[in-house]
Every structure is written in C-alpha cells, then in structure tokens.
Write a protein that holds these residues in place. Structure first.
Motif, PDB file in Angstrom:
ATOM      1  N   LYS A  96       0.043   7.107   1.184  1.00  0.00           N
ATOM      2  CA  LYS A  96       0.646   8.313   0.611  1.00  0.00           C
ATOM      3  C   LYS A  96       2.075   7.951   0.278  1.00  0.00           C
ATOM      4  O   LYS A  96       2.751   7.308   1.067  1.00  0.00           O
ATOM      5  CB  LYS A  96       0.622   9.466   1.605  1.00  0.00           C
ATOM      6  CG  LYS A  96      -0.761   9.958   1.927  1.00  0.00           C
ATOM      7  CD  LYS A  96      -0.716  11.116   2.882  1.00  0.00           C
ATOM      8  CE  LYS A  96      -2.124  11.598   3.176  1.00  0.00           C
ATOM      9  NZ  LYS A  96      -2.119  12.771   4.061  1.00  0.00           N
ATOM     10  N   ALA A  97       2.526   8.381  -0.892  1.00  0.00           N
ATOM     11  CA  ALA A  97       3.887   8.055  -1.304  1.00  0.00           C
ATOM     12  C   ALA A  97       4.510   9.235  -2.037  1.00  0.00           C
ATOM     13  O   ALA A  97       3.827   9.984  -2.732  1.00  0.00           O
ATOM     14  CB  ALA A  97       3.899   6.823  -2.196  1.00  0.00           C
ATOM     15  N   ALA A 144       0.801  -1.206   0.000  1.00  0.00           N
ATOM     16  CA  ALA A 144       0.000   0.000   0.000  1.00  0.00           C
ATOM     17  C   ALA A 144       0.830   1.249   0.000  1.00  0.00           C
ATOM     18  O   ALA A 144       0.355   2.303  -0.388  1.00  0.00           O
ATOM     19  CB  ALA A 144      -0.896  -0.001   1.229  1.00  0.00           C
ATOM     20  N   LEU A 145       2.048   1.168   0.420  1.00  0.00           N
ATOM     21  CA  LEU A 145       2.876   2.345   0.618  1.00  0.00           C
ATOM     22  C   LEU A 145       3.513   2.927  -0.611  1.00  0.00           C
ATOM     23  O   LEU A 145       4.221   3.902  -0.492  1.00  0.00           O
ATOM     24  CB  LEU A 145       4.012   1.985   1.580  1.00  0.00           C
ATOM     25  CG  LEU A 145       3.649   1.814   3.012  1.00  0.00           C
ATOM     26  CD1 LEU A 145       4.866   1.393   3.803  1.00  0.00           C
ATOM     27  CD2 LEU A 145       3.082   3.075   3.566  1.00  0.00           C
ATOM     28  N   VAL A 146       3.340   2.382  -1.744  1.00  0.00           N
ATOM     29  CA  VAL A 146       4.216   2.755  -2.839  1.00  0.00           C
ATOM     30  C   VAL A 146       3.620   3.647  -3.913  1.00  0.00           C
ATOM     31  O   VAL A 146       4.140   3.697  -4.998  1.00  0.00           O
ATOM     32  CB  VAL A 146       4.783   1.497  -3.483  1.00  0.00           C
ATOM     33  CG1 VAL A 146       5.816   1.807  -4.508  1.00  0.00           C
ATOM     34  CG2 VAL A 146       5.387   0.625  -2.402  1.00  0.00           C
ATOM     35  N   ASN A 177       4.029  13.536  -5.343  1.00  0.00           N
ATOM     36  CA  ASN A 177       3.307  12.887  -4.255  1.00  0.00           C
ATOM     37  C   ASN A 177       2.024  12.274  -4.779  1.00  0.00           C
ATOM     38  O   ASN A 177       1.308  12.896  -5.557  1.00  0.00           O
ATOM     39  CB  ASN A 177       2.982  13.905  -3.162  1.00  0.00           C
ATOM     40  CG  ASN A 177       4.236  14.485  -2.567  1.00  0.00           C
ATOM     41  OD1 ASN A 177       5.128  13.754  -2.160  1.00  0.00           O
ATOM     42  ND2 ASN A 177       4.331  15.803  -2.539  1.00  0.00           N
ATOM     43  N   TRP A 178       1.746  11.054  -4.351  1.00  0.00           N
ATOM     44  CA  TRP A 178       0.573  10.307  -4.776  1.00  0.00           C
ATOM     45  C   TRP A 178      -0.172   9.815  -3.540  1.00  0.00           C
ATOM     46  O   TRP A 178       0.426   9.580  -2.502  1.00  0.00           O
ATOM     47  CB  TRP A 178       0.987   9.100  -5.611  1.00  0.00           C
ATOM     48  CG  TRP A 178       1.679   9.423  -6.891  1.00  0.00           C
ATOM     49  CD1 TRP A 178       2.971   9.826  -7.049  1.00  0.00           C
ATOM     50  CD2 TRP A 178       1.130   9.359  -8.195  1.00  0.00           C
ATOM     51  NE1 TRP A 178       3.248  10.011  -8.383  1.00  0.00           N
ATOM     52  CE2 TRP A 178       2.137   9.724  -9.102  1.00  0.00           C
ATOM     53  CE3 TRP A 178      -0.127   9.005  -8.678  1.00  0.00           C
ATOM     54  CZ2 TRP A 178       1.917   9.759 -10.471  1.00  0.00           C
ATOM     55  CZ3 TRP A 178      -0.338   9.038 -10.046  1.00  0.00           C
ATOM     56  CH2 TRP A 178       0.683   9.420 -10.930  1.00  0.00           C
ATOM     57  N   SER A 179      -1.493   9.604  -3.675  1.00  0.00           N
ATOM     58  CA  SER A 179      -2.256   9.029  -2.562  1.00  0.00           C
ATOM     59  C   SER A 179      -3.437   8.236  -3.101  1.00  0.00           C
ATOM     60  O   SER A 179      -3.867   8.421  -4.233  1.00  0.00           O
ATOM     61  CB  SER A 179      -2.744  10.126  -1.619  1.00  0.00           C
ATOM     62  OG  SER A 179      -3.595  11.003  -2.298  1.00  0.00           O
ATOM     63  N   GLY A 180      -3.933   7.349  -2.274  1.00  0.00           N
ATOM     64  CA  GLY A 180      -5.070   6.544  -2.689  1.00  0.00           C
ATOM     65  C   GLY A 180      -5.270   5.372  -1.757  1.00  0.00           C
ATOM     66  O   GLY A 180      -4.784   5.364  -0.625  1.00  0.00           O
ATOM     67  N   GLY A 181      -5.953   4.389  -2.251  1.00  0.00           N
ATOM     68  CA  GLY A 181      -6.257   3.246  -1.410  1.00  0.00           C
ATOM     69  C   GLY A 181      -6.344   1.969  -2.195  1.00  0.00           C
ATOM     70  O   GLY A 181      -6.219   1.944  -3.411  1.00  0.00           O
ATOM     71  N   GLY A 182      -6.550   0.905  -1.445  1.00  0.00           N
ATOM     72  CA  GLY A 182      -6.658  -0.407  -2.047  1.00  0.00           C
ATOM     73  C   GLY A 182      -6.813  -1.457  -0.978  1.00  0.00           C
ATOM     74  O   GLY A 182      -7.297  -1.166   0.118  1.00  0.00           O
ATOM     75  N   SER A 183      -6.385  -2.666  -1.292  1.00  0.00           N
ATOM     76  CA  SER A 183      -6.554  -3.752  -0.342  1.00  0.00           C
ATOM     77  C   SER A 183      -5.271  -4.537  -0.142  1.00  0.00           C
ATOM     78  O   SER A 183      -4.427  -4.613  -1.020  1.00  0.00           O
ATOM     79  CB  SER A 183      -7.663  -4.692  -0.811  1.00  0.00           C
ATOM     80  OG  SER A 183      -7.301  -5.288  -2.032  1.00  0.00           O
TER      81      SER A 183
END
Length: 154
Positions: free
Chosen positions: A74-75, A35-37, A54-60
């Motif tokens: 967030k990465a 998730a961190l990347v 900088n990037w952000s988002g979500g997933g599983s």
C-alpha cells in the motif's frame, strides 16, 4: 558478517525473532522497498493517470541470493511540486513488514523515476513507475542486488 537479531510481525500478527546477517536484512529491506512504492484511491480533484492518492497491489521480490517472494503493498502519493511526488509505502511478505519513503520526479508522460530510502535498514535504491489509467507498474532495484516488480491499482 555480523549477525543481528530482529523481531518481525508476520502476516498473522505474530512476532517472530530472526537472527540474520546484516546483508540478508539489507536484501530483505531493499526487496521490500520495491513493493512499497505504489497503491491508490483517487482523491477528489486528482487528475486521471496522475499519482496523487492511495494505491495498492502486489508483485514479487527477488533477493540478492536469487530467492523470490510475493508481497502486497500500500502506498500514498502526494504531490510536492508540479512534477515531483513524495511516497510513503508499507509492504508485507511472508518474511515480514517494512515501511519506507521515496521521492519521484516526472520524466515523461505518465512516467516517474526517483529514489527510495529505508532508515530502519539504511537501504536505498531506484524506483520507476509507469501509470496506465488506474493502474501502475513499479520497478525497484537496490545496489545490494535486490529487485522488485509490482502492479498497483486505485
């Protein structure tokens, strides 16, 4: 299996104590690593479709046990050479927060592959990123059996 005690900050900012086997913690760390990347705001001069920023988002996350959990990440991506990037990421799930780093190499048009490492839990694995405009798909896996899939955007 050796048991270890950990203190983890949950999403409400409260600390909770966990006593778990090293394999469980390694699985958590590996899954959180996925998730961190990837996450971003495009800095001035960054190329469209590139990773810089900088990037952000979500997933599983999927743990070695088969259990699944949602996570937010967030990465920050920074170009090291013409085709490689350094990544620093922070992810959070219901189980806690984790920080780690990765190195990516461009392997094709808007496609990157590399490795991640978490020094806190001594967990490593592979990461693949595909950029499509201002979003990216991230897949992560570790030899411990954890996998993750995220969608990040700028």
């Amino acid at each position: 299996m050796t048991k270890c005690d950990y203190v983890i900050e949950n999403k409400s900012g409260f600390l909770k104590s966990l006593s778990v086997g090293r394999g469980t913690v390694a699985g958590l760390a590996a899954a959180m690593a996925v998730a961190l990347v990837a996450v971003a705001t495009v800095p001035a001069g960054a190329e469209p479709g590139g990773l810089d920023g900088n990037w952000s988002g979500g997933g599983s996350l999927t743990y070695p046990s088969g259990a699944k959990e949602n996570a937010r990440c967030k990465a920050s991506f920074k170009r090291k050479t013409g085709t490689s990037y350094a990544v620093n990421a922070r992810c959070a799930s219901a189980s806690g927060k984790i920080e780690q780093s990765a190195t990516l190499q461009e392997v094709g048009a808007n496609r990157y592959s590399g490795s991640f490492f978490n020094t806190e839990f001594n967990v490593d694995g592979t990461i693949t990123v595909t950029v499509q405009g201002n979003s990216q798909s991230v897949s992560i896996s570790s030899p411990a059996g954890s996998t993750a899939s995220f969608r990040l955007s700028r």
